[in-house]
Design a protein around this motif. Sequence first.
Motif, mmCIF file in Angstrom:
data_model
loop_
_atom_site.group_PDB
_atom_site.id
_atom_site.type_symbol
_atom_site.label_atom_id
_atom_site.label_comp_id
_atom_site.label_asym_id
_atom_site.label_seq_id
_atom_site.Cartn_x
_atom_site.Cartn_y
_atom_site.Cartn_z
ATOM 1 N N GLY A 1 -6.310 23.521 7.902
ATOM 2 C CA GLY A 1 -7.677 23.157 7.581
ATOM 3 C C GLY A 1 -7.983 23.273 6.103
ATOM 4 O O GLY A 1 -7.116 23.641 5.302
ATOM 5 N N GLY A 2 -9.214 22.931 5.758
ATOM 6 C CA GLY A 2 -9.639 23.104 4.367
ATOM 7 C C GLY A 2 -9.443 24.552 3.943
ATOM 8 O O GLY A 2 -8.897 24.850 2.883
ATOM 9 N N CYS A 3 -9.902 25.470 4.810
ATOM 10 C CA CYS A 3 -9.630 26.901 4.661
ATOM 11 C C CYS A 3 -8.934 27.336 5.937
ATOM 12 O O CYS A 3 -9.483 27.162 7.023
ATOM 13 N N ALA A 4 -7.724 27.884 5.846
ATOM 14 C CA ALA A 4 -6.942 28.212 7.030
ATOM 15 C C ALA A 4 -6.421 29.634 6.966
ATOM 16 O O ALA A 4 -5.936 30.082 5.921
ATOM 17 N N ALA A 5 -6.518 30.357 8.080
ATOM 18 C CA ALA A 5 -5.986 31.717 8.174
ATOM 19 C C ALA A 5 -5.180 31.827 9.453
ATOM 20 O O ALA A 5 -5.672 31.484 10.531
ATOM 21 N N GLY A 6 -3.938 32.282 9.342
ATOM 22 C CA GLY A 6 -3.114 32.408 10.530
ATOM 23 C C GLY A 6 -1.727 32.907 10.202
ATOM 24 O O GLY A 6 -1.373 33.101 9.033
ATOM 25 N N LEU A 7 -0.928 33.127 11.258
ATOM 26 C CA LEU A 7 0.459 33.533 11.038
ATOM 27 C C LEU A 7 1.167 32.445 10.233
ATOM 28 O O LEU A 7 1.854 32.719 9.257
ATOM 29 N N PHE A 8 0.936 31.203 10.636
ATOM 30 C CA PHE A 8 1.396 30.046 9.875
ATOM 31 C C PHE A 8 0.150 29.246 9.498
ATOM 32 O O PHE A 8 -0.573 28.795 10.382
ATOM 33 N N ALA A 9 -0.114 29.116 8.204
ATOM 34 C CA ALA A 9 -1.366 28.488 7.764
ATOM 35 C C ALA A 9 -1.096 27.418 6.721
ATOM 36 O O ALA A 9 -0.272 27.593 5.822
ATOM 37 N N LEU A 10 -1.812 26.302 6.871
ATOM 38 C CA LEU A 10 -1.722 25.193 5.933
ATOM 39 C C LEU A 10 -3.137 24.761 5.592
ATOM 40 O O LEU A 10 -3.929 24.466 6.485
ATOM 41 N N GLY A 11 -3.483 24.741 4.281
ATOM 42 C CA GLY A 11 -4.832 24.345 3.923
ATOM 43 C C GLY A 11 -5.085 24.333 2.438
ATOM 44 O O GLY A 11 -4.218 24.715 1.638
ATOM 45 N N GLY A 12 -6.281 23.872 2.053
ATOM 46 C CA GLY A 12 -6.671 23.932 0.648
ATOM 47 C C GLY A 12 -6.623 25.371 0.151
ATOM 48 O O GLY A 12 -6.110 25.679 -0.922
ATOM 49 N N VAL A 13 -7.158 26.263 1.001
ATOM 50 C CA VAL A 13 -7.025 27.711 0.790
ATOM 51 C C VAL A 13 -6.382 28.251 2.053
ATOM 52 O O VAL A 13 -6.918 28.081 3.145
ATOM 53 N N ALA A 14 -5.212 28.888 1.936
ATOM 54 C CA ALA A 14 -4.471 29.355 3.105
ATOM 55 C C ALA A 14 -4.118 30.828 2.968
ATOM 56 O O ALA A 14 -3.655 31.273 1.912
ATOM 57 N N VAL A 15 -4.341 31.569 4.054
ATOM 58 C CA VAL A 15 -4.036 32.997 4.083
ATOM 59 C C VAL A 15 -3.286 33.298 5.367
ATOM 60 O O VAL A 15 -3.684 32.841 6.445
ATOM 61 N N GLY A 16 -2.176 34.060 5.259
ATOM 62 C CA GLY A 16 -1.433 34.420 6.463
ATOM 63 C C GLY A 16 -0.063 34.959 6.134
ATOM 64 O O GLY A 16 0.175 35.532 5.063
ATOM 65 N N TRP A 17 0.854 34.760 7.094
ATOM 66 C CA TRP A 17 2.224 35.274 6.927
ATOM 67 C C TRP A 17 3.084 34.248 6.198
ATOM 68 O O TRP A 17 3.657 34.531 5.173
ATOM 69 N N ASP A 18 3.147 33.062 6.719
ATOM 70 C CA ASP A 18 3.883 31.958 6.085
ATOM 71 C C ASP A 18 2.851 30.877 5.792
ATOM 72 O O ASP A 18 2.338 30.233 6.706
ATOM 73 N N VAL A 19 2.493 30.688 4.499
ATOM 74 C CA VAL A 19 1.338 29.859 4.164
ATOM 75 C C VAL A 19 1.662 28.798 3.121
ATOM 76 O O VAL A 19 2.494 29.003 2.233
#
Length: 262
Positions: free
Chosen positions: A166-184
């Motif tokens: 997403g535009g802002c993504a948080a998760g174990l695997f994250a893809l986004g404009g702003v991404a936070v997680g384990w593998d991002v």
Amino acid sequence: MTFSEKLMQLRRQKGWSQEELGEKLDVTRQTVSKWELGSTTPEMEKLIAMSELFGISIDELVKDSETESAPTEKISETKLRMVRLGEWKSSRTWRGMPIVHINARGKAKGVIAIGLAAKGIVSIGLASVGVVSVGIASVGVLAIAGLAAAGIAATGALAAGLFACGGCAAGLFALGGVAVGWDVFGGVAAGKYAFGGLAMGDIAVGGSASGIIAIGKESSGEIAFNLPVTAEEVKSAITERLPDTPKFIVDTFSSLAELINE
């Protein structure tokens, strides 16, 4: 009296031609003629319009007064009300819920639920909750949203989940404009393993990178590589400094580091 005969009688009582009735029902004169000849029968939407136009119930309109049978399915007043309100529930249920519940003007709850607010195994609505959920805001195992999504797999402007995009993504695997997680992966990426324009993590690869092992045009960390760099150099640094790193991460980030040289 059959439906076709009754329709002709009602039309003539109003003093309307077939063409005039057709205009009121938004159909052609030929369609009205076929109804009156009995060669075709109208759809539910047209039956509802006729009942309102002539001021009689659906049953009265379609019921054969001689044979006590109707050319179309008998429609109860409850079903008629549901059609008018934009709501429909299937008669079959599962664990107390209708198999399908559609409510275009409010809440829907069913195995398959479609409404302004929907809750079900499969749910679609402005706000939706379900195993598979689609909406402006959605929560589910698989959640897809225009605005906010939360689930095991989530995609939306704001997304949170095991797999988040997403535009802002948080998760174990994250893809986004702003991404936070384990593998991002993202424009701005922060996580244990991060790739992005601005990357921060144990292993960070990007335009500007900061981490234990950092690779970028500008980098800072215990082991910092400024481009260009080879995949073998990065792989060697990771295996020596962070030996517990999963092999697929080592291979992925070694390849990414070499790729951004180009």
